[in-house]
Design a protein around this motif. Structure first.
Motif, mmCIF file in Angstrom:
data_model
loop_
_atom_site.group_PDB
_atom_site.id
_atom_site.type_symbol
_atom_site.label_atom_id
_atom_site.label_comp_id
_atom_site.label_asym_id
_atom_site.label_seq_id
_atom_site.Cartn_x
_atom_site.Cartn_y
_atom_site.Cartn_z
ATOM 1 N N GLY A 63 4.786 85.462 82.797
ATOM 2 C CA GLY A 63 4.461 84.961 84.131
ATOM 3 C C GLY A 63 3.188 84.135 84.117
ATOM 4 N N ASP A 64 2.183 84.600 83.371
ATOM 5 C CA ASP A 64 0.930 83.834 83.265
ATOM 6 C C ASP A 64 1.181 82.459 82.663
ATOM 7 N N LEU A 65 2.015 82.391 81.614
ATOM 8 C CA LEU A 65 2.343 81.107 80.987
ATOM 9 C C LEU A 65 2.924 80.141 82.022
ATOM 10 N N ILE A 66 3.875 80.620 82.796
ATOM 11 C CA ILE A 66 4.511 79.771 83.812
ATOM 12 C C ILE A 66 3.476 79.318 84.841
ATOM 13 N N GLU A 67 2.620 80.239 85.273
ATOM 14 C CA GLU A 67 1.609 79.870 86.266
ATOM 15 C C GLU A 67 0.602 78.876 85.703
ATOM 16 N N TYR A 68 0.181 79.067 84.462
ATOM 17 C CA TYR A 68 -0.743 78.104 83.854
ATOM 18 C C TYR A 68 -0.095 76.739 83.730
ATOM 19 N N ASN A 86 3.158 75.441 84.947
ATOM 20 C CA ASN A 86 3.832 74.808 86.083
ATOM 21 C C ASN A 86 2.941 74.654 87.306
ATOM 22 N N PHE A 87 2.042 75.606 87.529
ATOM 23 C CA PHE A 87 1.260 75.607 88.767
ATOM 24 C C PHE A 87 -0.196 75.223 88.546
ATOM 25 N N ASN A 88 -0.540 74.853 87.313
ATOM 26 C CA ASN A 88 -1.926 74.493 86.983
ATOM 27 C C ASN A 88 -2.913 75.577 87.374
ATOM 28 N N LYS A 89 -2.495 76.824 87.172
ATOM 29 C CA LYS A 89 -3.403 77.944 87.443
ATOM 30 C C LYS A 89 -4.688 77.714 86.644
ATOM 31 N N HIS A 90 -5.792 77.770 87.314
ATOM 32 C CA HIS A 90 -7.086 77.472 86.692
ATOM 33 C C HIS A 90 -7.461 78.554 85.686
ATOM 34 N N PHE A 110 -10.412 78.044 83.418
ATOM 35 C CA PHE A 110 -11.665 77.704 82.752
ATOM 36 C C PHE A 110 -12.801 78.647 83.116
ATOM 37 N N GLU A 111 -13.583 78.335 84.113
ATOM 38 C CA GLU A 111 -14.815 79.072 84.366
ATOM 39 C C GLU A 111 -14.633 80.531 84.778
ATOM 40 N N SER A 112 -13.962 80.780 85.874
ATOM 41 C CA SER A 112 -13.982 82.123 86.457
ATOM 42 C C SER A 112 -12.819 83.017 86.029
ATOM 43 N N ASP A 113 -11.756 82.423 85.525
ATOM 44 C CA ASP A 113 -10.585 83.230 85.189
ATOM 45 C C ASP A 113 -10.806 84.084 83.948
ATOM 46 N N LYS A 114 -9.831 84.869 83.667
ATOM 47 C CA LYS A 114 -9.854 85.769 82.521
ATOM 48 C C LYS A 114 -10.097 84.992 81.224
ATOM 49 N N LYS A 115 -10.969 85.500 80.400
ATOM 50 C CA LYS A 115 -11.197 84.945 79.061
ATOM 51 C C LYS A 115 -10.397 85.792 78.085
ATOM 52 N N TYR A 116 -9.663 85.164 77.229
ATOM 53 C CA TYR A 116 -8.836 85.878 76.276
ATOM 54 C C TYR A 116 -9.598 86.080 74.978
ATOM 55 N N GLU A 117 -9.602 87.315 74.510
ATOM 56 C CA GLU A 117 -10.232 87.640 73.232
ATOM 57 C C GLU A 117 -9.215 87.600 72.100
ATOM 58 N N HIS A 118 -7.944 87.776 72.449
ATOM 59 C CA HIS A 118 -6.864 87.718 71.468
ATOM 60 C C HIS A 118 -5.597 87.242 72.167
ATOM 61 N N ALA A 119 -4.643 86.801 71.380
ATOM 62 C CA ALA A 119 -3.376 86.315 71.935
ATOM 63 C C ALA A 119 -2.604 87.451 72.591
ATOM 64 N N GLU A 120 -2.039 87.169 73.742
ATOM 65 C CA GLU A 120 -1.202 88.137 74.446
ATOM 66 C C GLU A 120 0.280 87.776 74.350
ATOM 67 N N LEU A 121 0.549 86.601 73.802
ATOM 68 C CA LEU A 121 1.892 86.048 73.839
ATOM 69 C C LEU A 121 2.154 85.277 72.554
ATOM 70 N N LEU A 122 3.404 85.276 72.117
ATOM 71 C CA LEU A 122 3.856 84.386 71.060
ATOM 72 C C LEU A 122 4.772 83.369 71.718
ATOM 73 N N ILE A 123 4.479 82.115 71.497
ATOM 74 C CA ILE A 123 5.325 81.040 72.016
ATOM 75 C C ILE A 123 6.039 80.408 70.829
ATOM 76 N N LYS A 174 6.154 67.285 74.041
ATOM 77 C CA LYS A 174 5.829 68.452 74.852
ATOM 78 C C LYS A 174 4.422 68.938 74.571
ATOM 79 N N ARG A 175 3.740 69.347 75.644
ATOM 80 C CA ARG A 175 2.408 69.939 75.527
ATOM 81 C C ARG A 175 2.271 70.971 76.630
ATOM 82 N N LEU A 176 1.813 72.156 76.249
ATOM 83 C CA LEU A 176 1.647 73.230 77.232
ATOM 84 C C LEU A 176 0.223 73.273 77.757
ATOM 85 N N ASN A 177 0.105 73.635 79.001
ATOM 86 C CA ASN A 177 -1.186 73.797 79.666
ATOM 87 C C ASN A 177 -1.524 75.291 79.651
ATOM 88 N N ILE A 178 -2.257 75.720 78.607
ATOM 89 C CA ILE A 178 -2.595 77.136 78.456
ATOM 90 C C ILE A 178 -4.046 77.274 78.000
#
Length: 187
Positions: free
Chosen positions: A23-28, A30-34, A36-49, A57-61
Motif C-alpha cells: 500500500g505504501d508503494l502505491i501511495e508513494y 501513484n499519489f506522490n505521498k511525500h 522527504f522531511e517529515s515522513d517515516k525514514k527507512y532504516e532497512h528495506a520493507e519490500l522487495l520489488i 519505467k521509474r518508481l517514486n519511492i
C-alpha cells in the motif's frame, strides 16, 4: 483472464494491501505521498520489488524502502537466490511483482531475427547467436504480460507462504501502478 484495477484513491487499494509496504508503494508512486522531511525514514528495506529492466519505467519511492530486482519482464525465476536473500537476511515480508504493458519479453519468437542480427552486427558468429537465442528464449519468454505476472505471483506465494505478494502492472501511457485481479480471485 486477468483484470487490471486502477488505483486512483487510497480506497481503491485492495484491503489486504492497505497499511502494508505494498500500500505504501502505491501511495508513494501513484499519489506522490511525500517521503522527504517529515515522513517515516527507512532504516532497512520493507519490500522487495521485482520489475522489468525496461528503461521506460521509474518508481517514486524513498531511499532504503525496497530492494529492487530488475530483470526482463520482472521474471524472478532466475533470481530466486536474491529473492530468498531479501526475505531471509533482509527481512522483507512483502513482494511487489510489477509487470508492464508492451514488454519486450512477450512474444520473443517474433524478435528472433532482430535478436540474432543484432548480435551478428556486433561481431557474433551467426550460428552462435542462433544457439544463444534458442537456448535462452524459452527461459525468458513470458507470453501474455498479465497472465505471466499472475502466474509468477502464485508461484512466489507458494514458495514463500508467509510473504505478502502483490501482482501489479505499470502502464507506460500514464506511468501509474495498477493492481491485478484474476478471474479466480487470486489477487
Amino acid at each position: 483472464m486477468a483484470q487490471i484495477v486502477p488505483i486512483n484513491t487510497r480506497e481503491d487499494i485492495f484491503p489486504q494491501y492497505l497499511n502494508t509496504p505494498i500500500g505504501d508503494l502505491i501511495e508513494y508512486h501513484n499519489f506522490n505521498k511525500h517521503f522527504f522531511e517529515s515522513d517515516k525514514k527507512y532504516e532497512h528495506a520493507e519490500l522487495l520489488i521485482g520489475m522489468c529492466m525496461d528503461n521506460r519505467k521509474r518508481l517514486n519511492i524513498p531511499e532504503k524502502f525496497a530492494y529492487v530486482i530488475r530483470t526482463g519482464a520482472g521474471n524472478l525465476r532466475t533470481s530466486e537466490f536474491k529473492v530468498s536473500y531479501a526475505i531471509a537476511v533482509g527481512g522483507v515480508r512483502a513482494i511487489a511483482l510489477i509487470g508492464h504493458n508492451k514488454c519486450g519479453m512477450a512474444n520473443l519468437k517474433a524478435k528472433e531475427q532482430q535478436f540474432i542480427d543484432g548480435l551478428v552486427d556486433i561481431g557474433w558468429d551467426r550460428k552462435t547467436a542462433e544457439d544463444h537465442f534458442n537456448h535462452f528464449a524459452p527461459m525468458f519468454e513470458i507470453g501474455n504480460e498479465l497472465d505471466f505476472v499472475l502466474a509468477e505471483a502464485k508461484r512466489l506465494r507458494h514458495r514463500y507462504p508467509k510473504v505478502l505478494v502483490a501482482p501489479m502492472m505499470y502502464q507506460l501511457e500514464d506511468n501509474r501502478l495498477y493492481l491485478l485481479k484474476s478471474d479466480k480471485n487470486e489477487s
